[in-house]
Design an enzyme around this catalytic site. Structure first.
Site, PDB file in Angstrom:
ATOM      1  N   ILE A  85       0.852  -1.187   0.000  1.00 21.41           N
ATOM      2  CA  ILE A  85       0.000   0.000   0.000  1.00 21.41           C
ATOM      3  C   ILE A  85       0.890   1.240   0.000  1.00 21.41           C
ATOM      4  O   ILE A  85       1.734   1.406   0.894  1.00 21.41           O
ATOM      5  CB  ILE A  85      -0.927   0.016   1.228  1.00 21.41           C
ATOM      6  CG1 ILE A  85      -1.799  -1.248   1.250  1.00 21.41           C
ATOM      7  CG2 ILE A  85      -1.801   1.270   1.229  1.00 21.41           C
ATOM      8  CD1 ILE A  85      -2.595  -1.417   2.530  1.00 21.41           C
TER       9      ILE A  85
ATOM     10  N   GLU B 124       2.324  -3.533   5.741  1.00 21.91           N
ATOM     11  CA  GLU B 124       1.314  -3.279   4.706  1.00 21.91           C
ATOM     12  C   GLU B 124       1.641  -4.018   3.406  1.00 21.91           C
ATOM     13  O   GLU B 124       1.148  -3.667   2.342  1.00 21.91           O
ATOM     14  CB  GLU B 124       1.196  -1.774   4.430  1.00 21.91           C
ATOM     15  CG  GLU B 124       2.411  -1.144   3.767  1.00 21.91           C
ATOM     16  CD  GLU B 124       3.464  -0.655   4.752  1.00 21.91           C
ATOM     17  OE1 GLU B 124       4.239   0.242   4.378  1.00 21.91           O
ATOM     18  OE2 GLU B 124       3.527  -1.165   5.882  1.00 21.91           O
TER      19      GLU B 124
END
Length: 301
Positions: free
Chosen positions: A178, A221
């Site tokens: 991300i 992430e």
């Protein structure tokens, strides 16, 4: 690979003290998911079987929390309680080397009538099965996102790579990250960040084939997507579909509207190539790094 019967017999002779303790002694190749040889209780000779090691559990699929793969990877003895359709089995997995080949010895003991958890004896086999199945699933599941965790990657990826090689099929590995995730945490708080991680995991899952591909949280992430029997062109299209789905989603959290992008690194292994799983991960991770260094919100590979 040819089975060295003498090597197995020699090792078995060192395990004679286990004859009365265990119902079965199995020699397993955990990477190929094969039982090589088996000896039943009070049986004189080893029997060559060459059957799937997970077949004994009657579930028709590879074990999600494979004890022998863990023993193989960690080069250490591991003990686990497993269930078949009507029995509860204690499995002790011991990694051993026979000449130049690493295998796992599995010692199987039926403990259906002797299960005690804490201070109470459990006699309801269905309840025991439910508890054990939950524990096995939890061991390879990321608590936050409810997708697979890094332990599952270590146990499953080498198996899928070998299977693809033997079946003459490509396998593709995506690493997804991300973009600017720290900014989400700093702006909206860590609970919002947790919400985003769960939502992104869901988007990735919706764009994979259930029961064929799998996704896992690699750390932070960063996510991993394993696409079996998938060449580079198809894998790139899948990754771009995932990337666009994340970009087009407006994530709503506590009245806030959050927009995100993501970056993907892709590596594909053809059936002619044979590398270890860590190298494949490294290749995909390098491509992800390249995607992030050259503008983000793209697929490189």
């Amino acid at each position: 690979m040819e089975i060295n019967l003498k090597g197995f017999q020699k090792l078995l002779s060192q395990l004679t003290s286990f004859d009365k303790m265990y119902e079965q002694v199995r020699f397993v190749d955990p990477v190929k998911k094969e039982v090589l040889m088996v000896k039943h209780k009070n049986q004189e000779e080893l029997v060559t079987v060459l059957e799937p090691c997970f077949g004994i559990w009657g579930k028709g699929e590879v074990c999600k929390n494979c004890i022998s793969m863990r023993a193989y990877n960690e080069n250490d003895t591991v003990i686990k309680i497993e269930t078949s359709s009507d029995e509860i089995i204690m499995v002790t997995a011991i990694p051993v080397k026979i000449e130049d080949r690493m295998v796992v010895v599995e010692l199987l003991k039926n403990v259906t009538k002797s299960m005690i958890l804490g201070d109470r004896e459990l006699t309801e086999s269905l309840e025991i099965k439910r508890l054990l199945d939950q524990a096995n699933i939890a061991a390879v599941t990321d608590e936050l996102t409810q997708i697979y965790n890094k332990r599952y990657i270590i146990e499953r990826l080498p198996v899928d790579m070998l299977k693809s090689h033997l079946e003459n099929q490509p396998i593709s590995l995506l690493m997804a990250d991300i973009d600017h995730f720290k900014k989400v945490n700093d702006t909206y708080g860590h609970l919002a960040g947790d919400f985003i991680l769960k939502e992104v995991a869901g988007i990735l899952g919706k764009n994979t084939r259930q029961g064929v591909d799998w996704i896992a949280r690699f750390g932070g992430e960063e996510f991993m997507v394993c696409l079996t029997n998938t060449d580079k062109e198809k894998a790139r299209a899948i990754a771009d579909r995932m990337r666009k789905a994340i970009e087009d989603t407006v994530f709503s959290y506590n009245g806030e509207k959050i927009k995100l992008t993501s970056s993907f690194g892709l590596s594909t292994l053809t059936s002619e190539e044979m590398i270890d799983y860590e190298t494949l991960i490294h290749c995909s991770d390098k491509k992800l790094y390249e995607a992030k260094k050259t503008g983000r919100n793209k697929v490189v590979g």
